[in-house]
Design a protein around this motif. Structure first.
Motif, mmCIF file in Angstrom:
data_model
loop_
_atom_site.group_PDB
_atom_site.id
_atom_site.type_symbol
_atom_site.label_atom_id
_atom_site.label_comp_id
_atom_site.label_asym_id
_atom_site.label_seq_id
_atom_site.Cartn_x
_atom_site.Cartn_y
_atom_site.Cartn_z
ATOM 1 N N MET A 1 -4.754 0.616 2.338
ATOM 2 C CA MET A 1 -3.821 -0.082 1.456
ATOM 3 C C MET A 1 -2.397 0.359 1.773
ATOM 4 S SD MET A 1 -3.440 0.161 -2.677
ATOM 5 C CE MET A 1 -5.114 -0.390 -2.987
ATOM 6 N N GLU A 2 -1.511 -0.606 2.003
ATOM 7 C CA GLU A 2 -0.117 -0.279 2.288
ATOM 8 C C GLU A 2 0.692 -0.232 0.999
ATOM 9 O OE1 GLU A 2 1.364 -3.031 5.157
ATOM 10 O OE2 GLU A 2 0.354 -2.030 6.828
ATOM 11 N N VAL A 3 1.543 0.781 0.878
ATOM 12 C CA VAL A 3 2.372 0.945 -0.314
ATOM 13 C C VAL A 3 3.811 1.171 0.135
ATOM 14 C CG1 VAL A 3 2.768 2.245 -2.429
ATOM 15 C CG2 VAL A 3 0.439 1.998 -1.545
ATOM 16 N N GLY A 4 4.718 0.312 -0.340
ATOM 17 C CA GLY A 4 6.139 0.456 -0.061
ATOM 18 C C GLY A 4 6.901 0.786 -1.328
ATOM 19 N N ALA A 5 8.225 0.779 -1.228
ATOM 20 C CA ALA A 5 9.063 1.149 -2.372
ATOM 21 C C ALA A 5 8.867 0.225 -3.557
ATOM 22 C CB ALA A 5 10.531 1.169 -1.940
ATOM 23 N N ALA A 6 8.653 -1.073 -3.294
ATOM 24 C CA ALA A 6 8.552 -2.047 -4.380
ATOM 25 C C ALA A 6 7.360 -1.782 -5.294
ATOM 26 C CB ALA A 6 8.462 -3.463 -3.796
ATOM 27 N N ALA A 7 6.269 -1.233 -4.749
ATOM 28 C CA ALA A 7 5.053 -1.046 -5.542
ATOM 29 C C ALA A 7 4.770 0.411 -5.878
ATOM 30 C CB ALA A 7 3.857 -1.643 -4.789
ATOM 31 N N PHE A 8 5.550 1.343 -5.331
ATOM 32 C CA PHE A 8 5.189 2.751 -5.444
ATOM 33 C C PHE A 8 5.182 3.256 -6.888
ATOM 34 C CE2 PHE A 8 6.448 7.273 -5.518
ATOM 35 C CZ PHE A 8 5.316 7.806 -4.937
ATOM 36 N N GLU A 9 6.262 3.021 -7.629
ATOM 37 C CA GLU A 9 6.334 3.556 -8.998
ATOM 38 C C GLU A 9 5.202 3.015 -9.863
ATOM 39 O OE1 GLU A 9 10.033 3.588 -11.063
ATOM 40 O OE2 GLU A 9 11.180 4.287 -9.347
ATOM 41 N N ARG A 10 4.797 1.778 -9.624
ATOM 42 C CA ARG A 10 3.715 1.178 -10.404
ATOM 43 C C ARG A 10 2.368 1.843 -10.095
ATOM 44 N NH1 ARG A 10 4.554 -3.448 -8.741
ATOM 45 N NH2 ARG A 10 2.828 -3.818 -7.304
ATOM 46 N N ARG A 11 2.188 2.266 -8.845
ATOM 47 C CA ARG A 11 0.913 2.858 -8.453
ATOM 48 C C ARG A 11 0.864 4.383 -8.674
ATOM 49 N NH1 ARG A 11 -2.154 -0.759 -5.804
ATOM 50 N NH2 ARG A 11 -1.119 -2.540 -4.814
ATOM 51 N N LEU A 12 2.008 4.999 -8.910
ATOM 52 C CA LEU A 12 2.078 6.462 -8.998
ATOM 53 C C LEU A 12 1.158 7.060 -10.065
ATOM 54 C CD1 LEU A 12 3.309 9.059 -7.941
ATOM 55 C CD2 LEU A 12 5.279 8.692 -9.458
ATOM 56 N N PRO A 13 1.095 6.528 -11.299
ATOM 57 C CA PRO A 13 0.209 7.136 -12.306
ATOM 58 C C PRO A 13 -1.257 7.170 -11.868
ATOM 59 C CG PRO A 13 1.775 5.664 -13.367
ATOM 60 C CD PRO A 13 1.918 5.437 -11.902
ATOM 61 N N ARG A 14 -1.746 6.091 -11.255
ATOM 62 C CA ARG A 14 -3.140 6.078 -10.813
ATOM 63 C C ARG A 14 -3.359 7.076 -9.678
ATOM 64 N NH1 ARG A 14 -6.262 0.536 -9.529
ATOM 65 N NH2 ARG A 14 -6.121 0.479 -11.805
ATOM 66 N N LEU A 15 -2.388 7.173 -8.779
ATOM 67 C CA LEU A 15 -2.499 8.142 -7.688
ATOM 68 C C LEU A 15 -2.542 9.568 -8.217
ATOM 69 C CD1 LEU A 15 0.021 6.511 -5.196
ATOM 70 C CD2 LEU A 15 -2.394 6.941 -4.720
ATOM 71 N N ARG A 16 -1.708 9.852 -9.194
ATOM 72 C CA ARG A 16 -1.714 11.196 -9.784
ATOM 73 C C ARG A 16 -3.072 11.507 -10.406
ATOM 74 N NH1 ARG A 16 4.224 10.744 -12.609
ATOM 75 N NH2 ARG A 16 5.385 12.079 -11.163
ATOM 76 N N GLY A 17 -3.647 10.512 -11.093
ATOM 77 C CA GLY A 17 -4.955 10.722 -11.703
ATOM 78 C C GLY A 17 -6.032 11.007 -10.679
ATOM 79 N N ARG A 18 -6.012 10.278 -9.566
ATOM 80 C CA ARG A 18 -7.016 10.517 -8.520
ATOM 81 C C ARG A 18 -6.839 11.880 -7.872
ATOM 82 N NH1 ARG A 18 -7.215 4.378 -6.012
ATOM 83 N NH2 ARG A 18 -8.876 3.651 -7.409
ATOM 84 N N LEU A 19 -5.596 12.305 -7.713
ATOM 85 C CA LEU A 19 -5.361 13.621 -7.119
ATOM 86 C C LEU A 19 -5.822 14.750 -8.037
ATOM 87 C CD1 LEU A 19 -1.859 13.113 -5.480
ATOM 88 C CD2 LEU A 19 -4.044 13.367 -4.331
ATOM 89 N N ARG A 20 -5.636 14.569 -9.335
ATOM 90 C CA ARG A 20 -6.089 15.603 -10.281
ATOM 91 C C ARG A 20 -7.601 15.811 -10.186
ATOM 92 N NH1 ARG A 20 -2.177 13.355 -13.819
ATOM 93 N NH2 ARG A 20 -3.757 12.015 -14.776
#
Length: 542
Positions: A1-20
């Motif tokens: 999945m490609e993630v650029g600046a336009a979508a990053f802030e929206r995806r950040l909470p889910r990414l943080r949850g997966r990393l935890r």
């Protein structure tokens, strides 16, 4: 999945949850969940200053100082992260991400960007999209850059440095200035086609330029501008709901560094393949500028990521224990470990499945795409650990293997990052670098060819094998290779060469310092002998 600046802030909470919930982080790491990572750069080794490229003669500390200068010149263009979820027993589901990165241009930050032509050509060959890197790259900054920006925001000396941003700001101010002249209090207008950090820049510029307006973001690409009275403006500025509070601005300006901080906070094993340069860039771009001290760099990395696993080091051990083809390229390593000849009937072998949103990696190989390489890296770790565990224990065919058991088979590789210079095979981030056996030094004696330099000696030998070359004296050069077979080949091939005589280097015979000391000692000894002979001659009386 490609993630650029336009979508990053929206995806950040889910990414943080997966990393935890991750078990290993990638360049890699895991338990019940984990992730692998990989990075692509705009260059590897800078050609400036001249004659400062890394060499086999370098100690780890000397190599670090040279690599540090290169890391400061180049940037990270793509960051790959593969998150491995242990769904049940030996099945792992992988979510793999490609993050396009671009240095932050917010406020006073305006990084200089260096590109290596060979690196750009290499990545272009493998389909790297430079438009996404330049136009939709996620900003990032280290702690020093964030501190500088914070001070400017507090002092009110914040300004727009980017030419593109200045043009965007001018257009916004012109639109609002034309509108506000005829507008009534509480009337509003909408500015469109904004995104990311520019949402903050537009609002900060308008609020500073016009004392009778207030701004509020609408969604991801629009800003509402309202005409207000001075009294209403003061109330809004002191409101806890102000979207332009310093903390919110800094969080947006940090960009990808927010995810890096989540990686650090997770304290999971970090796994990579030949990951030393990745660690230097992680430190420099997202944590702090690289220190001058090599030992301080090691301590900092160990504090950020207490457990490192380099699959390059792991697979070198596997090649010694199993009769597999000797390969080093990450994709080739993965294919060897996935070979049908490898434990074809072992039901406990880990099953690795790509999630639906990144299934294209299952259909098409994408070497040197950071997200794909991160997926390969985590997969190599699992399969390699399974092999080592099976060889070192009497695991029954029916046993379900947890990642903690895999980790136990990797204990002696923890925090040992692959390195071939300086007489060590790996950098030990949790202790002292252990020396290793390496090929002997060779010495080249030049006869009949005048004025040869290190580069010309290198060119002469490179068709035969790879050596690093260092000048010893006017007509002598030292050679060092990473492989014993190259040393043997050079001794054999140049045994009867008319102009280049290659032999084993012996310190007492070939060192200019030792030769100088011996010459001085000989002269002193000769004068002492003469003084003794002349001073001790018998005197005859008349």
């Amino acid at each position: 999945m490609e993630v650029g600046a336009a979508a990053f802030e929206r995806r950040l909470p889910r990414l943080r949850g997966r990393l935890r919930r991750a078990a290993f982080l990638g360049e890699a790491g895991r338990e019940r969940r984990g992730a692998g990572l990989d990075m692509e750069f705009t260059g590897l080794h800078s050609a400036f200053p001249q004659n400062k490229r890394p060499s086999l003669f370098d100690s780890p500390a000397e190599w670090y100082l040279k690599a540090r200068r290169s890391v400061q010149r180049f940037t990270v263009s793509q960051f790959g992260l593969a998150i491995f979820s242990n769904e049940n027993s030996n099945k792992y589901v992988v979510h793999s991400y490609n993050f396009f990165l671009f240095p932050s241009t917010f406020g006073v930050t305006d990084a200089e960007l260096t590109l290596s032509a060979s690196s750009i050509q290499f990545l272009s060959h493998y389909g790297f999209d430079y438009n996404k890197f330049l136009k939709d790259g996620i900003p990032y900054m280290n702690e020093l850059q964030e501190k500088t920006l914070s001070q400017h925001l507090l002092a009110g000396s914040w300004k727009v440095c980017s030419v593109l941003d200045r043009e965007r700001m001018k257009k916004a101010i012109d639109e609002v200035t034309c509108w506000i002249a005829a507008a009534e209090e509480e009337e509003t207008m909408i500015l469109q086609d904004l995104s990311g950090i520019s949402m903050f820049e537009v609002q900060l510029v308008l609020r500073r330029a016009l004392q009778n307006v207030w701004t509020q973001p609408l969604g991801d690409s629009e800003v509402m501008v309202k005409k207000v009275s001075p009294q209403h403006r003061r109330l809004l500025e002191n409101s806890s709901y102000d979207c332009c509070q310093k903390e919110l601005i800094l969080m947006s300006a940090r960009g990808f560094t927010n995810l890096f901080q989540a990686l650090v906070k997770a304290k999971k094993p970090l796994v990579g393949h030949n990951m030393l340069m990745d660690l230097l860039h992680l430190h420099d771009k997202f944590y702090k500028p690289l220190p001058e001290s090599y030992e301080e760099f090691k301590r900092n990395i160990h504090s950020l990521f207490p457990v490192l696993i380099d699959t390059k080091t792991v697979t070198k051990s596997i090649w010694k224990k199993y009769p597999f083809p000797r390969v080093s390229n990450l994709l080739e390593v993965y294919e060897v470990l996935c070979s049908s000849d490898l434990n074809p009937t072992d039901p406990t072998c880990p099953v690795i499945v790509l999630a639906s949103d990144c299934s294209r990696y299952a259909e098409k190989k994408s070497p040197h795409e950071a997200g794909y390489d991160a997926f390969l890296c985590g997969s190599v770790l699992l399969k390699g650990a399974h092999l080592l565990l099976g060889r070192s224990t009497s695991v029954t065919a029916e046993a379900d293997l947890s990642f903690s058991e895999y980790l136990s088979a990797l204990v002696k590789y923890l925090n040992k990052v692959h390195f071939i210079q300086g007489g060590v095979s790996s950098i030990n981030f949790s202790g002292v670098d252990a020396p290793c056996r390496r090929p002997p030094l060779l010495v080249v004696h030049v006869h009949g060819w005048r004025g040869l330099n290190e580069r010309q000696i290198y060119q002469e030998l490179k068709a035969l094998c790879r050596f690093d070359v260092k000048l010893l004296s006017e007509n002598q050069f030292i050679l060092l290779s990473s492989k014993f077979k190259y040393a043997r080949l050079a001794l054999q091939e140049y045994k009867d060469h008319p102009n280049l005589q290659i032999s084993l280097y012996h310190h007492w015979r070939h060192s200019p310092h030792v030769n100088c000391l011996l010459q001085v000692s000989s002269i002193v000894a000769l004068w002492s002998l003469l003084a003794f002979v002349l001073g001790g001659a018998p005197c005859h009386s008349v």
